[in-house]
Motif scaffolding. Structure first.
Motif, PDB file in Angstrom:
ATOM      1  N   GLN A   1      54.286  32.201  45.194  1.00 31.67           N
ATOM      2  CA  GLN A   1      53.623  31.851  46.434  1.00 31.67           C
ATOM      3  C   GLN A   1      52.634  30.721  46.210  1.00 31.67           C
ATOM      4  O   GLN A   1      51.807  30.774  45.292  1.00 31.67           O
ATOM      5  N   VAL A   2      52.724  29.713  47.046  1.00 31.23           N
ATOM      6  CA  VAL A   2      51.851  28.549  46.939  1.00 31.23           C
ATOM      7  C   VAL A   2      50.386  28.970  47.015  1.00 31.23           C
ATOM      8  O   VAL A   2      49.548  28.504  46.234  1.00 31.23           O
ATOM      9  N   ARG A   3      50.067  29.880  47.962  1.00 33.83           N
ATOM     10  CA  ARG A   3      48.657  30.276  48.132  1.00 33.83           C
ATOM     11  C   ARG A   3      48.125  31.045  46.927  1.00 33.83           C
ATOM     12  O   ARG A   3      46.925  31.214  46.783  1.00 33.83           O
ATOM     13  N   LEU A   4      49.013  31.499  46.052  1.00 34.92           N
ATOM     14  CA  LEU A   4      48.600  32.166  44.814  1.00 34.92           C
ATOM     15  C   LEU A   4      48.782  31.235  43.616  1.00 34.92           C
ATOM     16  O   LEU A   4      48.967  31.682  42.487  1.00 34.92           O
ATOM     17  N   LYS A   5      48.751  29.924  43.887  1.00 39.50           N
ATOM     18  CA  LYS A   5      48.849  28.898  42.842  1.00 39.50           C
ATOM     19  C   LYS A   5      50.160  28.991  42.062  1.00 39.50           C
ATOM     20  O   LYS A   5      50.195  28.814  40.846  1.00 39.50           O
ATOM     21  N   GLY A   6      51.232  29.295  42.774  1.00 43.89           N
ATOM     22  CA  GLY A   6      52.553  29.338  42.152  1.00 43.89           C
ATOM     23  C   GLY A   6      52.859  30.613  41.397  1.00 43.89           C
ATOM     24  O   GLY A   6      53.891  30.713  40.742  1.00 43.89           O
TER      25      GLY A   6
ATOM     26  N   THR B   1      53.390  34.938  41.221  1.00 42.83           N
ATOM     27  CA  THR B   1      53.797  36.074  42.045  1.00 42.83           C
ATOM     28  C   THR B   1      52.552  36.927  42.300  1.00 42.83           C
ATOM     29  O   THR B   1      51.558  36.799  41.568  1.00 42.83           O
ATOM     30  N   PRO B   2      52.568  37.803  43.297  1.00 42.82           N
ATOM     31  CA  PRO B   2      51.406  38.669  43.505  1.00 42.82           C
ATOM     32  C   PRO B   2      51.031  39.484  42.266  1.00 42.82           C
ATOM     33  O   PRO B   2      49.849  39.648  41.965  1.00 42.82           O
ATOM     34  N   VAL B   3      52.012  39.983  41.545  1.00 45.88           N
ATOM     35  CA  VAL B   3      51.715  40.767  40.342  1.00 45.88           C
ATOM     36  C   VAL B   3      51.063  39.882  39.286  1.00 45.88           C
ATOM     37  O   VAL B   3      50.064  40.261  38.672  1.00 45.88           O
ATOM     38  N   GLU B   4      51.599  38.688  39.080  1.00 44.31           N
ATOM     39  CA  GLU B   4      51.004  37.772  38.100  1.00 44.31           C
ATOM     40  C   GLU B   4      49.579  37.393  38.497  1.00 44.31           C
ATOM     41  O   GLU B   4      48.690  37.338  37.643  1.00 44.31           O
ATOM     42  N   PHE B   5      49.366  37.140  39.794  1.00 44.27           N
ATOM     43  CA  PHE B   5      48.045  36.767  40.283  1.00 44.27           C
ATOM     44  C   PHE B   5      47.044  37.890  40.040  1.00 44.27           C
ATOM     45  O   PHE B   5      45.940  37.664  39.576  1.00 44.27           O
ATOM     46  N   ARG B   6      47.458  39.121  40.346  1.00 44.23           N
ATOM     47  CA  ARG B   6      46.569  40.268  40.136  1.00 44.23           C
ATOM     48  C   ARG B   6      46.258  40.454  38.654  1.00 44.23           C
ATOM     49  O   ARG B   6      45.109  40.677  38.272  1.00 44.23           O
ATOM     50  N   GLU B   7      47.279  40.370  37.810  1.00 45.00           N
ATOM     51  CA  GLU B   7      47.060  40.540  36.375  1.00 45.00           C
ATOM     52  C   GLU B   7      46.137  39.454  35.821  1.00 45.00           C
ATOM     53  O   GLU B   7      45.286  39.735  34.989  1.00 45.00           O
ATOM     54  N   GLN B   8      46.286  38.224  36.314  1.00 49.02           N
ATOM     55  CA  GLN B   8      45.403  37.137  35.885  1.00 49.02           C
ATOM     56  C   GLN B   8      43.958  37.436  36.292  1.00 49.02           C
ATOM     57  O   GLN B   8      43.032  37.263  35.490  1.00 49.02           O
ATOM     58  N   ALA B   9      43.766  37.875  37.528  1.00 53.32           N
ATOM     59  CA  ALA B   9      42.412  38.189  38.008  1.00 53.32           C
ATOM     60  C   ALA B   9      41.795  39.323  37.201  1.00 53.32           C
ATOM     61  O   ALA B   9      40.610  39.276  36.860  1.00 53.32           O
ATOM     62  N   LEU B  10      42.589  40.329  36.868  1.00 57.87           N
ATOM     63  CA  LEU B  10      42.065  41.446  36.074  1.00 57.87           C
ATOM     64  C   LEU B  10      41.688  41.006  34.664  1.00 57.87           C
ATOM     65  O   LEU B  10      40.679  41.447  34.117  1.00 57.87           O
ATOM     66  N   ARG B  11      42.500  40.116  34.061  1.00 54.62           N
ATOM     67  CA  ARG B  11      42.163  39.608  32.722  1.00 54.62           C
ATOM     68  C   ARG B  11      40.865  38.810  32.749  1.00 54.62           C
ATOM     69  O   ARG B  11      40.039  38.937  31.863  1.00 54.62           O
ATOM     70  N   GLU B  12      40.715  37.992  33.777  1.00 57.94           N
ATOM     71  CA  GLU B  12      39.510  37.158  33.881  1.00 57.94           C
ATOM     72  C   GLU B  12      38.268  38.007  34.154  1.00 57.94           C
ATOM     73  O   GLU B  12      37.171  37.635  33.740  1.00 57.94           O
ATOM     74  N   ALA B  13      38.444  39.127  34.817  1.00 62.09           N
ATOM     75  CA  ALA B  13      37.296  40.006  35.132  1.00 62.09           C
ATOM     76  C   ALA B  13      36.883  40.859  33.938  1.00 62.09           C
ATOM     77  O   ALA B  13      35.769  41.343  33.887  1.00 62.09           O
ATOM     78  N   ALA B  14      37.792  41.026  32.985  1.00 63.60           N
ATOM     79  CA  ALA B  14      37.508  41.900  31.833  1.00 63.60           C
ATOM     80  C   ALA B  14      36.569  41.251  30.840  1.00 63.60           C
ATOM     81  O   ALA B  14      36.334  40.123  30.750  1.00 63.60           O
TER      82      ALA B  14
END
Length: 99
Positions: free
Chosen positions: A79-84, A86-99
């Protein structure tokens, strides 16, 4: 579980039945579409990508195809709005950055 706002959802019989089933209605003030904008967007894509021009012979076939579409939406469809991502990849990236 939440329901969308509409005049038919405000009737006493309907709201009483929901309470009896443990359903909480999502009722924002009139003219406030922000609370369901994401849902409306998803259903717009589903109509275009999943429902349009298709028929199913039975509920089980529809359910199987819908589950496959949901998996595709979350794990495959970039998804373009998720910077290319997938929703799962976007969520996992956000969780890694928050850790």
């Amino acid at each position: 579980m939440q329901m969308d706002m509409g005049w038919q959802y405000q009737h006493r019989a309907f709201t009483g039945r929901l309470r009896g089933l443990g359903v909480t209605q999502s009722m924002s003030r009139k003219g406030n579409c922000l609370d369901n904008a994401c849902t409306e967007g998803l259903f717009g894509h589903m109509k275009d990508e999943f429902f349009r021009g298709r028929d199913w012979d039975d509920f089980e076939e529809f359910k199987r195809d819908l589950e496959a579409y949901i998996h595709h939406w979350n794990h495959v469809r970039r998804q373009v709005r998720l910077k290319g991502l997938t929703p799962v990849e976007f969520r996992e990236q956000a969780l890694r950055e928050a850790a």
